[in-house]
Design a protein around this motif. Sequence first.
Motif, mmCIF file in Angstrom:
data_model
loop_
_atom_site.group_PDB
_atom_site.id
_atom_site.type_symbol
_atom_site.label_atom_id
_atom_site.label_comp_id
_atom_site.label_asym_id
_atom_site.label_seq_id
_atom_site.Cartn_x
_atom_site.Cartn_y
_atom_site.Cartn_z
ATOM 1 N N UNK A 134 0.857 -1.145 -0.041
ATOM 2 C CA UNK A 134 -0.155 0.078 -0.145
ATOM 3 C C UNK A 134 0.749 1.229 0.153
ATOM 4 N N UNK A 135 0.228 2.211 -0.338
ATOM 5 C CA UNK A 135 1.175 3.671 -0.305
ATOM 6 C C UNK A 135 1.630 3.915 0.966
ATOM 7 N N UNK A 136 1.028 3.475 1.962
ATOM 8 C CA UNK A 136 1.302 3.788 3.307
ATOM 9 C C UNK A 136 2.334 3.014 3.722
ATOM 10 N N UNK A 137 2.733 2.110 3.040
ATOM 11 C CA UNK A 137 3.905 1.077 3.355
ATOM 12 C C UNK A 137 5.309 1.985 2.852
ATOM 13 N N UNK A 138 5.170 3.032 2.298
ATOM 14 C CA UNK A 138 6.379 3.784 2.003
ATOM 15 C C UNK A 138 7.027 4.314 2.982
ATOM 16 N N UNK A 139 8.464 3.832 2.948
ATOM 17 C CA UNK A 139 9.264 4.173 3.945
ATOM 18 C C UNK A 139 10.581 3.720 3.709
ATOM 19 N N UNK A 140 11.829 4.168 4.443
ATOM 20 C CA UNK A 140 13.015 3.599 4.484
ATOM 21 C C UNK A 140 12.924 2.275 5.553
ATOM 22 N N UNK A 141 13.249 1.251 5.036
ATOM 23 C CA UNK A 141 13.426 0.032 5.752
ATOM 24 C C UNK A 141 14.785 -0.510 6.370
ATOM 25 N N UNK A 142 14.665 -0.638 7.556
ATOM 26 C CA UNK A 142 15.987 -0.706 8.381
ATOM 27 C C UNK A 142 15.986 -2.340 8.739
ATOM 28 N N UNK A 143 16.893 -3.281 8.564
ATOM 29 C CA UNK A 143 17.131 -4.410 9.474
ATOM 30 C C UNK A 143 17.937 -4.059 10.852
ATOM 31 N N UNK A 180 18.642 -12.646 25.085
ATOM 32 C CA UNK A 180 17.136 -13.205 24.604
ATOM 33 C C UNK A 180 16.088 -11.881 24.895
ATOM 34 N N UNK A 181 15.038 -11.752 24.193
ATOM 35 C CA UNK A 181 14.298 -10.594 24.156
ATOM 36 C C UNK A 181 12.904 -11.168 24.323
ATOM 37 N N UNK A 182 12.332 -10.750 25.531
ATOM 38 C CA UNK A 182 10.952 -11.207 25.774
ATOM 39 C C UNK A 182 9.980 -10.775 24.571
ATOM 40 N N UNK A 183 9.176 -11.515 24.276
ATOM 41 C CA UNK A 183 8.023 -11.123 23.361
ATOM 42 C C UNK A 183 7.526 -9.729 23.535
ATOM 43 N N UNK A 184 7.260 -9.518 24.452
ATOM 44 C CA UNK A 184 6.546 -7.900 24.769
ATOM 45 C C UNK A 184 7.612 -6.915 24.332
ATOM 46 N N UNK A 185 8.847 -7.210 24.331
ATOM 47 C CA UNK A 185 10.018 -6.300 23.983
ATOM 48 C C UNK A 185 10.401 -6.327 22.485
ATOM 49 N N UNK A 186 9.974 -7.196 21.535
ATOM 50 C CA UNK A 186 10.652 -7.275 20.417
ATOM 51 C C UNK A 186 10.303 -6.214 19.580
ATOM 52 N N UNK A 187 9.313 -5.541 19.758
ATOM 53 C CA UNK A 187 8.929 -4.207 19.142
ATOM 54 C C UNK A 187 9.635 -2.962 19.179
ATOM 55 N N UNK A 188 10.556 -3.055 20.407
ATOM 56 C CA UNK A 188 11.257 -1.905 20.824
ATOM 57 C C UNK A 188 12.364 -1.729 20.073
ATOM 58 N N UNK A 189 13.002 -0.472 19.414
ATOM 59 C CA UNK A 189 14.145 -0.281 18.954
ATOM 60 C C UNK A 189 15.248 -0.265 19.735
ATOM 61 N N UNK A 190 15.144 -0.061 21.176
ATOM 62 C CA UNK A 190 16.092 0.353 21.704
ATOM 63 C C UNK A 190 16.813 -1.149 22.198
ATOM 64 N N UNK A 191 16.067 -2.518 21.950
ATOM 65 C CA UNK A 191 16.685 -3.806 22.148
ATOM 66 C C UNK A 191 17.454 -4.224 20.995
ATOM 67 N N UNK A 192 17.780 -3.521 19.829
ATOM 68 C CA UNK A 192 18.353 -3.629 18.811
ATOM 69 C C UNK A 192 19.730 -2.741 18.613
ATOM 70 N N UNK A 193 20.769 -3.333 19.145
ATOM 71 C CA UNK A 193 21.816 -2.375 19.172
ATOM 72 C C UNK A 193 22.681 -2.359 17.682
ATOM 73 N N UNK A 194 22.041 -3.291 16.778
ATOM 74 C CA UNK A 194 22.978 -3.365 15.687
ATOM 75 C C UNK A 194 21.837 -3.196 14.444
ATOM 76 N N UNK A 195 22.426 -2.264 13.487
ATOM 77 C CA UNK A 195 21.302 -1.823 12.555
ATOM 78 C C UNK A 195 22.223 -1.666 11.143
ATOM 79 N N UNK A 196 21.463 -2.018 10.249
ATOM 80 C CA UNK A 196 21.786 -1.825 8.806
ATOM 81 C C UNK A 196 21.476 -0.607 8.206
ATOM 82 N N UNK A 197 21.961 -0.010 7.033
ATOM 83 C CA UNK A 197 21.582 1.137 6.305
ATOM 84 C C UNK A 197 20.131 0.742 5.812
ATOM 85 N N UNK A 198 19.273 1.781 5.735
ATOM 86 C CA UNK A 198 18.036 1.559 5.275
ATOM 87 C C UNK A 198 18.047 1.367 3.647
#
Length: 125
Positions: free
Chosen positions: A84-93, A100-118
């Motif tokens: 959809x047009x609203x999916x337009x964005x820069x996507x980052x892995x 281990x990250x508990x399920x309720x925390x998987x959506x929080x960016x601060x739990x991911x210290x490593x990022x690729x270029x978008x």
Amino acid sequence: VQLQASGGGLVHAGGSLRLSCVASGGTFSSMGWFRQAPGEEREFVAAIRWRGGGIYYADSVKGRFTISRDNAKKTVHLQMTSLKPEDTAVYYCAAAGSTYIIASETQAPHNYPYWGRGTQVTVSS
């Protein structure tokens, strides 16, 4: 951990794209995809545990996006359909650390210290 994402592009609404992210070095418990549209905050899209089960999606992409992994190639994919047009964005892995990250925390960016270029995904209407 270093991450290299690829697969973005321009697609018409209703189309599909497949993003890939290759990891090198280090160990991690989960990998995820996030996206950021202009003027918006970075938001969670999907995540997958690197060992065992555990796949998580944002409500906005459930039923349309599929995250998968190839452990041997240390690669995670994001298959995006019915775009959809609203999916337009820069996507980052992103990769979590070895903790281990508990399920309720998987959506929080601060739990991911490593990022690729978008990689840019643009969906035209």
